[in-house]
Design a protein around this motif. Structure first.
Motif, PDB file in Angstrom:
ATOM      1  N   GLY A 113       0.949  -1.310   0.209  1.00  0.00           N
ATOM      2  CA  GLY A 113      -0.133   0.299   0.235  1.00  0.00           C
ATOM      3  C   GLY A 113       0.717   0.995   0.083  1.00  0.00           C
ATOM      4  O   GLY A 113       1.982   1.056  -0.898  1.00  0.00           O
ATOM      5  N   ALA A 114       0.533   2.047   1.290  1.00  0.00           N
ATOM      6  CA  ALA A 114       1.628   3.514   0.797  1.00  0.00           C
ATOM      7  C   ALA A 114       2.552   3.008   1.320  1.00  0.00           C
ATOM      8  O   ALA A 114       3.831   3.773   1.122  1.00  0.00           O
ATOM      9  CB  ALA A 114       0.980   4.288   2.732  1.00  0.00           C
ATOM     10  N   GLY A 115       3.153   1.994   1.619  1.00  0.00           N
ATOM     11  CA  GLY A 115       4.365   1.116   2.083  1.00  0.00           C
ATOM     12  C   GLY A 115       5.414   1.431   0.879  1.00  0.00           C
ATOM     13  O   GLY A 115       6.508   1.180   0.580  1.00  0.00           O
ATOM     14  N   ALA A 116       4.373   0.819  -0.229  1.00  0.00           N
ATOM     15  CA  ALA A 116       4.780   0.650  -1.313  1.00  0.00           C
ATOM     16  C   ALA A 116       5.525   1.742  -1.741  1.00  0.00           C
ATOM     17  O   ALA A 116       6.328   1.698  -3.041  1.00  0.00           O
ATOM     18  CB  ALA A 116       3.750  -0.590  -2.684  1.00  0.00           C
ATOM     19  N   PHE A 137      -4.915  -1.504  -2.059  1.00  0.00           N
ATOM     20  CA  PHE A 137      -5.597  -0.740  -1.013  1.00  0.00           C
ATOM     21  C   PHE A 137      -7.362  -1.306  -1.404  1.00  0.00           C
ATOM     22  O   PHE A 137      -7.758  -1.486  -0.118  1.00  0.00           O
ATOM     23  CB  PHE A 137      -5.447   0.513  -1.727  1.00  0.00           C
ATOM     24  CG  PHE A 137      -4.343   1.696  -1.506  1.00  0.00           C
ATOM     25  CD1 PHE A 137      -4.518   2.212  -0.677  1.00  0.00           C
ATOM     26  CD2 PHE A 137      -3.682   0.924  -2.649  1.00  0.00           C
ATOM     27  CE1 PHE A 137      -2.846   2.887   0.070  1.00  0.00           C
ATOM     28  CE2 PHE A 137      -2.238   2.018  -2.636  1.00  0.00           C
ATOM     29  CZ  PHE A 137      -1.966   2.842  -1.499  1.00  0.00           C
ATOM     30  N   ARG A 138      -7.150  -2.068  -2.874  1.00  0.00           N
ATOM     31  CA  ARG A 138      -8.892  -2.648  -2.606  1.00  0.00           C
ATOM     32  C   ARG A 138      -8.618  -3.910  -1.330  1.00  0.00           C
ATOM     33  O   ARG A 138     -10.049  -3.711  -1.158  1.00  0.00           O
ATOM     34  CB  ARG A 138      -8.458  -3.693  -3.716  1.00  0.00           C
ATOM     35  CG  ARG A 138      -7.536  -5.193  -3.788  1.00  0.00           C
ATOM     36  CD  ARG A 138      -7.983  -5.665  -4.729  1.00  0.00           C
ATOM     37  NE  ARG A 138      -8.627  -6.675  -4.267  1.00  0.00           N
ATOM     38  CZ  ARG A 138      -9.523  -7.436  -5.180  1.00  0.00           C
ATOM     39  NH1 ARG A 138     -10.019  -7.455  -6.631  1.00  0.00           N
ATOM     40  NH2 ARG A 138     -10.188  -8.303  -4.691  1.00  0.00           N
ATOM     41  N   GLN A 139      -8.236  -4.176  -0.637  1.00  0.00           N
ATOM     42  CA  GLN A 139      -7.910  -4.733   0.062  1.00  0.00           C
ATOM     43  C   GLN A 139      -8.593  -4.220   1.520  1.00  0.00           C
ATOM     44  O   GLN A 139      -9.627  -5.146   2.238  1.00  0.00           O
ATOM     45  CB  GLN A 139      -6.414  -5.629   0.658  1.00  0.00           C
ATOM     46  CG  GLN A 139      -6.074  -6.092  -0.141  1.00  0.00           C
ATOM     47  CD  GLN A 139      -6.424  -7.339  -0.314  1.00  0.00           C
ATOM     48  OE1 GLN A 139      -7.318  -7.380  -1.491  1.00  0.00           O
ATOM     49  NE2 GLN A 139      -6.143  -8.467  -1.086  1.00  0.00           N
ATOM     50  N   LEU A 164      -2.594  -4.093 -11.581  1.00  0.00           N
ATOM     51  CA  LEU A 164      -2.007  -4.611 -10.568  1.00  0.00           C
ATOM     52  C   LEU A 164      -2.867  -3.590  -9.107  1.00  0.00           C
ATOM     53  O   LEU A 164      -2.902  -4.513  -8.018  1.00  0.00           O
ATOM     54  CB  LEU A 164       0.086  -3.474  -9.925  1.00  0.00           C
ATOM     55  CG  LEU A 164       0.879  -4.231 -11.056  1.00  0.00           C
ATOM     56  CD1 LEU A 164       1.773  -3.566 -10.509  1.00  0.00           C
ATOM     57  CD2 LEU A 164       0.677  -6.099 -10.720  1.00  0.00           C
ATOM     58  N   VAL A 165      -3.800  -2.502  -9.193  1.00  0.00           N
ATOM     59  CA  VAL A 165      -4.717  -2.159  -7.763  1.00  0.00           C
ATOM     60  C   VAL A 165      -5.678  -2.742  -8.137  1.00  0.00           C
ATOM     61  O   VAL A 165      -6.656  -2.766  -7.168  1.00  0.00           O
ATOM     62  CB  VAL A 165      -4.748  -0.705  -8.787  1.00  0.00           C
ATOM     63  CG1 VAL A 165      -5.754  -0.047  -7.891  1.00  0.00           C
ATOM     64  CG2 VAL A 165      -3.282   0.389  -9.354  1.00  0.00           C
ATOM     65  N   PHE A 166      -6.038  -3.102  -9.312  1.00  0.00           N
ATOM     66  CA  PHE A 166      -7.619  -4.113  -9.708  1.00  0.00           C
ATOM     67  C   PHE A 166      -7.384  -5.149  -9.043  1.00  0.00           C
ATOM     68  O   PHE A 166      -7.720  -5.453  -8.415  1.00  0.00           O
ATOM     69  CB  PHE A 166      -7.727  -4.072 -10.668  1.00  0.00           C
ATOM     70  CG  PHE A 166      -8.794  -2.609 -11.552  1.00  0.00           C
ATOM     71  CD1 PHE A 166      -8.406  -1.432 -10.891  1.00  0.00           C
ATOM     72  CD2 PHE A 166      -8.617  -2.860 -13.092  1.00  0.00           C
ATOM     73  CE1 PHE A 166      -8.517  -0.577 -11.683  1.00  0.00           C
ATOM     74  CE2 PHE A 166      -8.776  -1.249 -13.278  1.00  0.00           C
ATOM     75  CZ  PHE A 166      -9.386  -0.297 -12.957  1.00  0.00           C
TER      76      PHE A 166
END
Length: 263
Positions: A113-116, A137-139, A164-166
């Motif tokens: 997430g933000a760490g990535a 973030f979807r998690q 990657l996001v989806f």
């Protein structure tokens, strides 16, 4: 900064350690604030490059889940929650991305997430072969934040960024390297020595020129070719006046390795 973030500066190398392993170095308020404080301290030092790493087997698990739960419990209004995102996590990530010195993410574990985003905001990503990265973030049922929509498509392309996001895929080191998310991947046994060697090459380089080149590459992503070459010429004229240019040109003519001082 307290002990949420540790800073060590030695031989021109500033090492920032996210030091909250009990929450997998999530970007809590104190970690984000500590990161900002560390970068300010580095600005006033003789550091020539910056390493960002995480303690305890993770780079960073991303957003502050405790803050999310407080939001769900009504402790923050929606405008307050938006302000927290901008002023805490996103501000720290943007500060890293815009920092004037070369930055290296040293990843041994998960960046999520933000760490990535904190990792890919750095100029170079060095990782162990067991490391993973995810923009998941979807998690938690959220959109991307802290610069995903800016950084990720520029590295992997628009369609792969969407994939990657989806999917929220936890990308292993091999695929991350093939996508350009990780610059280099090393075995656990060679990781420390390989990173030290890699960083040493940057820390002993012509700092003024490398710093200007970083800025030019960033600007070049948003400019026309004509503007880019004009800016490059101006920056190179500035570098002509540096001690490192004199040393580099002299060493080249004398067929020896240059000894740059960063000035």
């Amino acid at each position: 900064m307290a002990d949420a973030v540790l800073l060590d500066i030695d031989a021109g190398i500033a090492t920032i350690t996210l030091n909250r392993p009990n929450v997998r170095n999530a970007l809590t308020h104190e970690v984000s604030a500590g990161l900002l404080d560390a970068l300010s301290e580095i600005e006033d030092s003789d550091a020539r490059c910056v390493i960002i790493e995480g303690a305890g087997g993770a780079f960073s698990a991303g957003g502050d889940i405790n803050a999310m739960m407080k939001g769900l419990e009504g402790e923050y209004s929606l405008p307050e929650r938006e302000q927290l995102i901008v002023q805490r996590t996103s501000r720290a990530v943007v500060r890293v991305a815009e920092f004037h010195l070369p930055t290296i993410a040293k990843i041994d574990g998960v960046a999520f997430g933000a760490g990535a985003n904190l990792a890919i905001a750095c100029d170079i990503l060095l990782a162990t072969e067991d490391s993973k990265i995810s923009f998941g973030f979807r998690q938690v049922g959220l959109t991307v934040d802290s610069g995903t929509s800016y950084f990720l498509p520029r590295i992997v392309g628009e369609n792969t960024a969407k994939e990657l996001v989806f999917t929220g895929e936890l990308v292993d080191a091999t695929r991350a390297e093939s996508l350009g998310l990780f610059n280099q991947v090393y075995s656990e046994d060679e990781f420390e020595a390989a990173v030290e060697q890699f960083v040493e090459k940057i820390a002993t380089g012509p700092t003024v020129a490398l710093r200007a080149s970083k800025r030019l590459i960033r600007q070049g992503m948003e400019q026309s070719l004509d503007q880019a070459v004009t800016n490059e010429a101006s920056a190179q004229v500035m570098c002509f006046a540096t001690d490192d240019h004199v040393e580099g040109a002299t060493a080249f003519m004398e067929k020896r390795a240059p000894e740059f001082t960063g000035e």
